[in-house]
Design an enzyme around this catalytic site. Structure first.
Site, PDB file in Angstrom:
ATOM      1  N   GLU A   1      -4.244  -9.403   3.309  1.00 39.50           N
ATOM      2  CA  GLU A   1      -4.952  -9.006   4.525  1.00 39.50           C
ATOM      3  C   GLU A   1      -6.171  -9.872   4.843  1.00 39.50           C
ATOM      4  O   GLU A   1      -6.436 -10.173   6.015  1.00 39.50           O
ATOM      5  CB  GLU A   1      -5.380  -7.525   4.428  1.00 39.50           C
ATOM      6  CG  GLU A   1      -4.266  -6.532   4.705  1.00 39.50           C
ATOM      7  CD  GLU A   1      -3.453  -6.168   3.478  1.00 39.50           C
ATOM      8  OE1 GLU A   1      -2.708  -5.169   3.534  1.00 39.50           O
ATOM      9  OE2 GLU A   1      -3.555  -6.874   2.454  1.00 39.50           O
TER      10      GLU A   1
ATOM     11  N   GLU B   1       0.820  -1.213   0.000  1.00 40.21           N
ATOM     12  CA  GLU B   1       0.000   0.000   0.000  1.00 40.21           C
ATOM     13  C   GLU B   1       0.854   1.264   0.000  1.00 40.21           C
ATOM     14  O   GLU B   1       0.484   2.265  -0.613  1.00 40.21           O
ATOM     15  CB  GLU B   1      -0.962  -0.029   1.188  1.00 40.21           C
ATOM     16  CG  GLU B   1      -2.023  -1.116   1.016  1.00 40.21           C
ATOM     17  CD  GLU B   1      -3.005  -1.163   2.160  1.00 40.21           C
ATOM     18  OE1 GLU B   1      -4.190  -0.860   1.940  1.00 40.21           O
ATOM     19  OE2 GLU B   1      -2.599  -1.504   3.286  1.00 40.21           O
TER      20      GLU B   1
END
Length: 259
Positions: A142, A122
């Site tokens: 995730e 990210e």
């Protein structure tokens, strides 16, 4: 100004910070440096990113982000992440730091080697330009840990690779290797590990040769939603059309054509 100028750079003092910073006149190189945790992004890293962003907001320069030890960032620090609760999620600890990186006035180049996973991916998505080595492994696992990629992947990744590809990657949580990352536009070029930082500096050199005001204006309009165009572009262009630097550069271009 390439990597051979490092000897003249002002550097951080080696005080154990998770972010090692080297400062040049027109750029900053920030190296994630937590070798014992594969550069996992913890609260100290987030704090260091905020401090660096404050510096680059006040004195805009190109930012090159990279990682030490053959790894960009293996993710968020799971030991810290496990203890976070709902109020921590609402604070957007990593998300707000990465937004600030993305919104820096001058371009951000991520030079990726090895793992760029979870929060590391990210942070890479927040860069304007990503280059990598053939050892790159990037992705967002995730959902396998019972959470979502909430620090930018859910909206930035589809802007980079398209809705369908982003959905497949985020919902499966699979890791993308270097060749596929290049093929889908997640990175723009691949370089040997020994040449990665030099390649990042070459990109920065090319940017630095352009007009600084035009570069920052281009980044501003690229970050705007579709509804803001073309009005925002025309407003930026109107200001640039009055700049002495535009006149100087165009005059030089015309004179070169005559010779």
């Amino acid at each position: 100004m390439g990597p051979d100028t490092f000897a003249d750079a002002r550097s951080s003092t080696g005080d154990g910070s998770p972010l090692r910073v080297e400062r040049l006149d027109d750029r900053v190189v920030a190296t994630l440096d937590r070798p014992e945790r594969r550069n996992a992004i913890d609260q100290a890293t987030v704090d260091a990113l905020h401090a660096l962003c404050a510096e680059l907001e006040a004195e805009p320069r190109i930012l090159i982000l990279t990682g030490a030890g053959g790894v960009f960032a293996s993710g968020a620090d799971i030991a810290e992440l496990r203890d976070r609760r709902a109020d921590d999620a609402r604070r957007g600890i990593n998300a707000n730091a990465f937004i600030r990186v993305a919104e820096l006035p001058m371009p951000v180049i991520a030079a990726l080697d090895g793992y760029a996973l979870g929060g590391g991916a990210e942070l890479a998505y927040a860069a304007d330009i990503r280059i990598a080595t053939p050892a790159l492994k990037i992705g967002n696992p995730e959902t396998g840990l019972g959470i979502i990629a909430a620090a930018g992947a859910s909206w930035r990744l589809k802007e980079i690779v398209g809705d369908a590809r982003a959905a497949e990657l985020l919902l499966t949580g699979r890791t993308v290797e270097a060749d596929e990352a290049l093929a889908i536009g997640l990175v723009s070029s691949l370089h040997a590990e020994s040449e990665l930082l030099a390649a990042a500096h070459a990109v920065a050199d090319r940017i630095a040769r352009n007009d600084r005001a035009a570069t920052m204006a281009t980044k501003r309009v690229m970050r705007l939603p579709r509804a803001a165009h073309p009005d925002a572009d025309l407003a930026e262009q109107a200001e640039l059309f009055e700049s002495p630097e535009k006149m100087r550069r165009m005059t030089e271009f015309l004179e070169r054509r005559r010779t």
